[in-house]
Design a protein around this motif. Sequence first.
Motif, mmCIF file in Angstrom:
data_model
loop_
_atom_site.group_PDB
_atom_site.id
_atom_site.type_symbol
_atom_site.label_atom_id
_atom_site.label_comp_id
_atom_site.label_asym_id
_atom_site.label_seq_id
_atom_site.Cartn_x
_atom_site.Cartn_y
_atom_site.Cartn_z
ATOM 1 N N GLY A 74 39.774 42.668 37.148
ATOM 2 C CA GLY A 74 39.473 41.565 38.052
ATOM 3 C C GLY A 74 40.540 40.502 37.940
ATOM 4 N N PRO A 75 40.398 39.400 38.615
ATOM 5 C CA PRO A 75 39.236 38.954 39.373
ATOM 6 C C PRO A 75 39.198 39.552 40.777
ATOM 7 N N PRO A 129 40.081 39.160 30.475
ATOM 8 C CA PRO A 129 39.366 40.086 31.343
ATOM 9 C C PRO A 129 39.908 41.509 31.251
ATOM 10 N N GLU A 135 38.112 30.289 33.373
ATOM 11 C CA GLU A 135 37.941 31.709 33.668
ATOM 12 C C GLU A 135 37.637 32.448 32.373
ATOM 13 N N TRP A 175 34.655 39.458 37.364
ATOM 14 C CA TRP A 175 35.565 40.043 36.388
ATOM 15 C C TRP A 175 34.761 41.017 35.540
#
Length: 181
Positions: free
Chosen positions: A131-132, A128, A124, A106
């Motif tokens: 991404g991922p 972000p 996670e 990410w």
Amino acid sequence: MGRKFLWTAAAASVLLLGALSAQQTGALWRDQAQLSGGTITSGRLTVLADGSENYPWSAFGGTNLATGSMVQQPLTISIAGEVGVSYQLQSVTQTSAELPVVVTAWIVGSTASCPTSTGAVVPEPDGPVAGPWTAFPAPSTGRIVPAGTSETWCLRATVGQTAQPGKSTSVTLHFRAEQQP
């Protein structure tokens, strides 16, 4: 002498026809055009991982990792020099298939957004930016960033289901960078 003359005349006419056809063909392939001037931009381009061109990332690993174990760490990519760049994580390679890992990447806003782990399951990353990705190259079109900037990647390696006990592997990240105008 009549026959010799006929043969000479025939050979001369064949040569003359060949020369004329070559002239005609050659004329079809000639052309010229004036082009306006272009701009060539150059400068120094350096992509750094945590401040180094060849970064041995020892924090991205663990010992006694079991199936499903995770290693997650932030990695700061800096663009030094005078020119912007389009870059991407081109590929991820391992030294051994006996300890398969799945790498997920990410891009996050800061290192604090990437919870670190050396084996335990972690969430996670927070918020972000991109991404991922689990397939590479990532992103497929490259990230375009100006010179003098940096981005933080959050990278996770998860030990695969077919991992054999007592085995080890090293993971190499291959980045590709192209100068931008």
